[in-house]
Design an enzyme around this catalytic site. Structure first.
Site, PDB file in Angstrom:
ATOM      1  N   ASP A 134      10.586 -18.783  -9.973  1.00  0.00           N
ATOM      2  CA  ASP A 134       9.948 -19.461  -8.855  1.00  0.00           C
ATOM      3  C   ASP A 134       8.990 -20.511  -9.437  1.00  0.00           C
ATOM      4  OD1 ASP A 134       8.917 -19.921  -6.200  1.00  0.00           O
ATOM      5  OD2 ASP A 134       7.159 -18.769  -6.816  1.00  0.00           O
ATOM      6  N   ASP A 139       6.246 -14.480  -7.358  1.00  0.00           N
ATOM      7  CA  ASP A 139       4.939 -13.903  -7.061  1.00  0.00           C
ATOM      8  C   ASP A 139       4.606 -13.857  -5.581  1.00  0.00           C
ATOM      9  OD1 ASP A 139       4.590 -16.662  -6.664  1.00  0.00           O
ATOM     10  OD2 ASP A 139       2.440 -16.484  -7.063  1.00  0.00           O
ATOM     11  N   CYS A 141      19.643  22.333 -21.784  1.00  0.00           N
ATOM     12  CA  CYS A 141      18.811  22.904 -20.719  1.00  0.00           C
ATOM     13  C   CYS A 141      18.602  21.889 -19.602  1.00  0.00           C
ATOM     14  CB  CYS A 141      17.455  23.333 -21.270  1.00  0.00           C
ATOM     15  SG  CYS A 141      17.517  24.615 -22.523  1.00  0.00           S
TER      16      CYS A 141
END
Length: 839
Positions: free
Chosen positions: A440, A638, A14
């Protein structure tokens, strides 16, 4: 992505049909249908009406999800979409089906096989017995009419699904049994009682009723299990506060949450949930943020601190100002991320989708072929029909369709519960394939806030005296290094002492007068000109600098008082997180714009494999591009300057305390802002992918063995399959797949003891070199001139950045590699601006 609710789907065939139909709509660029949540996500320019029309033409229903202008409405709508509406309905159907099935089985098997008593009317009255079975079976079929409506409707639309298989199997058994009943009446009318007795053995009424009942059992178990897979998301929704207490004209009023506007002032008493995101303007308290971050330890909040919706105020009375309301709150964004992940498909799901699209037509073909072959081999029609029905009812496209989405939903829910948010199913699948993790430095490996690491008083000076003098001097400074000293002084409960004649000497340090004496602070060069620095103190300063720390020298009236070292310290969990990544066979690279000496010191302390220093923001993206040529790269950052690199990486992971830009650019968000969640996210991804592989293996194996068994291939070996047992097996297959996915709830994502190390790759890190050249340019008159020169210079491959000033007549060019002066000069003079010299 626009979201739609889809109704009428019963299996993977379906969802594949709906996806195919919507993908053909002009303007649709991407479509993903989730059988698990009965939802559909569509990207593109097609109108909702065209999309809904396409779904309806495919034989299903669709409705557009609301715009969710208010978070409460959006949450209520999503919660209703995820609510388990199927289980109560299926439970009622099952109970009534069992009532009539038990009566039917009593007549068909209890009396016929074991001689259980029946009313005298039935003694020797085979036709009455047959009619009773027919009526009881018809009642069970009416109770389970949804199978027939959905199945034949799908067949009419040339998109047969699982309900089609069930409907065809039950119909075949019922029709053949009805034919046998009519043949029995003809035999009795002819007085052939032997034939009447033979026809009694040709009844398959109980098979038709049993198939429907057993499939209903499986559907109910599946619905209940599927409901549990969305528990994490439903749990988040229940956290959403319904009301807020606002302060208006000095009076407290309680209003529905959707009436809260940005900048409204609200109050939160102990024991109450914070209604929206805000900032504390009065009061202090401990706030339990475990609902959002998974961190059980309460966080102290005071004036100026941020608070989030759905977190629990535990102790004090808080007065806050709303900063984000409605669907902008952190809670709403988390709910949206988890919902979007459930509505998207993992790449591995495409395998099951392709199979599901042709599965049901293939099964129907096999069932018809099986019946014909057995008839040609001389078997009776009842035997041949039983083999064909068995093929129909044992085949299970649902197991294939559920194999991936249930595991994705459970895995995503587990991540959300522990503060790890995967934005989509693709990121949840691909995170586990990571070979290189790029970190980082500032705010990721380190805390992002400078702290005092060393206090080294000069000979004859006490440590507290050094800190007291530095505190007096630095109290008026806005520099981040000064804040580190102020913080240490406050920890020692020192009080600021007034100073006068405070001066900032850029590039050197500070001076001020304190109690009639001259205080000075700054770098070694500055202080050494003002006072005599002992050789031992100079050496200590250099040692601190080599360790990646910033040594600040302080003097009073020309006499050195000591050195205070300040550094952006490594987070406590960073070395362990990096070690866990390396134990998983992953190469860890630290990427930073800091100078090489500081970066190497931090990298050595953290334990990374490679350090790349002195990289500008644009350069980070280029480094990621180079590393992607060597393996699958995950970038963790960040800040705003990390956004291009996060986007370029195969998987971008944002630290939750970072900027909104970084979070928007990432594929995964770590709400706790701790590095140990990086290996946890990779570990969870691997476990989810492993669970998907198990589910797909079971689904394929089940059908590969089950269909030939049902068709009678193994009859020469003495193995056969009754249609009723085939229906039971089909019911249990989907249940097993969903139950296996639920095992992920027991997975310990922070336990690295069972990590399997992938084959580690060797990577080559190219040295990133940056240099600057200053160009003297004539003829620039305005900002338009600046823009032309800037564009011309930055078009050169080696130029990282060009800062152009028409007032100074200069261009300061940052280069990633050496470029001859002639190349730079020609680029500018091509714009008709003479270059007089380059330094």
């Amino acid at each position: 992505m626009e979201q739609f609710n889809v109704t009428g789907m019963s299996c993977a065939a379906c969802s594949a049909r709906v996806e195919k139909a919507v993908s053909k709509v002009p303007g649709v660029t991407a479509c993903s249908v989730s059988l698990l949540t009965n939802s559909m996500g569509v990207e593109g320019t097609a109108s909702p009406q065209d999309i809904i029309h396409a779904v309806e033409n495919a034989g299903y229903g669709a409705s557009e999800k609301g715009s969710a202008a208010a978070s409460a409405n959006h949450t209520a709508e999503t919660e209703d979409a995820l609510a388990d509406h199927d289980t109560p309905v299926l439970k009622r159907r099952l109970i009534w089906s069992l009532v009539f099935l038990v009566i039917l089985m009593y007549f068909s098997m209890g009396h016929m096989m074991w001689g259980w008593p029946v009313p005298a009317f039935y003694h020797g009255n085979h036709i009455a017995m047959g009619l009773t079975q027919l009526l009881l079976t018809a009642v069970v079929m009416v109770i389970n009419q949804k199978f027939f409506i959905s199945g034949y409707k799908s067949l009419w639309h040339r998109a047969p699904n699982m309900d089609t298989l069930v409907a065809l199997g039950a119909t075949a058994a019922f029709v053949y049994s009805t034919y046998a009943l009519f043949a029995m009446t003809a035999a009795q009318a002819a007085g052939d009682m032997a034939a009447v007795a033979d026809y009694m053995m040709e009844f398959y009424f109980e098979s038709a009723a049993m198939i429907l009942t057993l499939i209903t059992v499986g559907k109910m178990l599946e619905a209940r299990s599927k409901g549990r897979t969305t528990d994490a998301l439903k749990g988040l929704m229940k956290l959403a506060p319904k009301t807020a207490t606002l302060l208006r004209d000095g009076t407290e009023i309680t209003v529905p949450i959707e009436q809260v506007k940005k900048d409204d002032v609200f109050v939160v008493r102990p024991g109450e949930n914070i209604p929206v995101d805000g900032v504390v303007i009065e009061g202090s308290s401990a706030v339990n943020e475990s609902a959002l971050t998974g961190e059980s330890i309460p966080v102290d909040k005071t004036t100026g601190d941020l608070v989030s919706a759905a977190t629990l105020n535990q102790s004090g009375f808080l007065t806050c100002q709303a900063t984000r309301v409605g669907e902008d709150t952190t809670l709403s964004q988390i709910i949206q991320m988890v919902s979007d992940a459930a509505a998207t498909k993992a790449p591995i799901a495409k395998i099951a989708d392709k199979v599901s699209g042709i599965f049901v037509p293939a099964v129907i073909t096999i069932a018809v072929f099986t019946t014909i072959v057995w008839l040609l081999l001389g078997q009776e029609i009842g035997f041949a029909l039983a083999r064909g029905i068995s093929v129909l009812v044992i085949s299970c496209p649902c197991a294939l369709g559920l194999a991936t989405p249930v595991a994705i939903m459970v895995g995503n829910g587990m991540g959300a519960k522990h503060g790890i948010l995967f934005k989509n199913a693709i990121s949840l699948e691909n995170a586990g394939k990571t070979q290189i993790v790029v970190l980082d430095k500032t705010g990721t490996i380190t805390s992002g806030e400078p702290k005092v690491t060393d206090l080294i008083p000069a000979p004859g000076v006490q440590e507290e005296e050094l800190l007291r003098l530095a505190f007096a001097l630095e109290q008026k400074s806005e520099h981040p290094l000064a804040r580190a000293i102020l913080h240490r002084a406050e920890e020692r409960n020192l009080s600021p002492e007034p100073v006068s004649d405070f001066q900032v000497l850029p590039g050197n340090g500070l001076t001020a007068t304190w109690q009639g004496t001259l205080l000075q602070g700054g770098n070694y060069t500055f202080i050494s000109r003002q006072s005599q620095v002992p050789e031992s103190m100079r050496i200590q300063g250099e040692t601190l600098a080599q360790a990646g720390k910033t040594p600040l020298f302080f003097a009073q009236d020309g006499h050195l008082t000591g050195i205070i070292a300040v550094a952006d310290v490594i987070k406590e969990d960073s070395p362990q997180a990096i070690q866990e990544l390396q134990s998983m066979g992953i190469q860890v690279v630290m990427l930073t714009g800091d100078n090489a000496r500081t970066a190497q010191a931090i990298g050595k302390e953290a334990g990374v494999n490679h350090v790349i220093a002195g990289v500008l923001p644009d350069g980070k993206e280029r480094v990621i591009r180079q590393l992607k040529e060597q393996g699958k790269v995950t970038m963790v950052g960040d800040g705003i300057n990390d956004a291009p690199a996060l986007t370029r990486a195969d998987i971008g992971i944002a630290i939750g305390a970072g900027t909104d830009v970084a979070i928007d650019a990432a594929d995964v968000v770590l709400m706790k802002s701790r590095l140990r969640d990086v290996p946890a996210a990779i570990r969870l991804s691997r476990a989810t992918l492993r669970n998907i592989h198990q589910n797909l293996f079971w689904a394929f194996l089940y059908n590969t063995i089950g269909i030939p068994l049902a068709a009678g291939v193994f009859i020469p070996l003495g193995l056969t399959l009754n249609p009723m047992f085939g229906a039971a097996a089909m019911s249990l297959s989907s249940f097993c797949v969903v139950t296996n996915a639920l095992r992920l709830n027991l997975f310990r994502m922070h336990d690295g003891s069972k990590d399997k190390k992938i084959k580690s790759i060797s990577i080559t890190v190219k040295e990133q070199r940056t240099m600057e050249k200053t160009m003297k340019i004539e003829g620039m008159m305005c900002t338009h001139c600046e823009a032309r020169v800037k564009k011309a210079l930055e078009a050169l491959d080696a130029v990282e950045q060009a800062k152009v000033s028409h007032e100074a007549g200069t261009a300061v060019v940052t280069l990633s590699e050496d470029v001859t002066d002639d190349v730079l000069k020609n680029a500018v003079e091509a714009q008709d601006y003479p270059v007089t010299f380059i330094q």
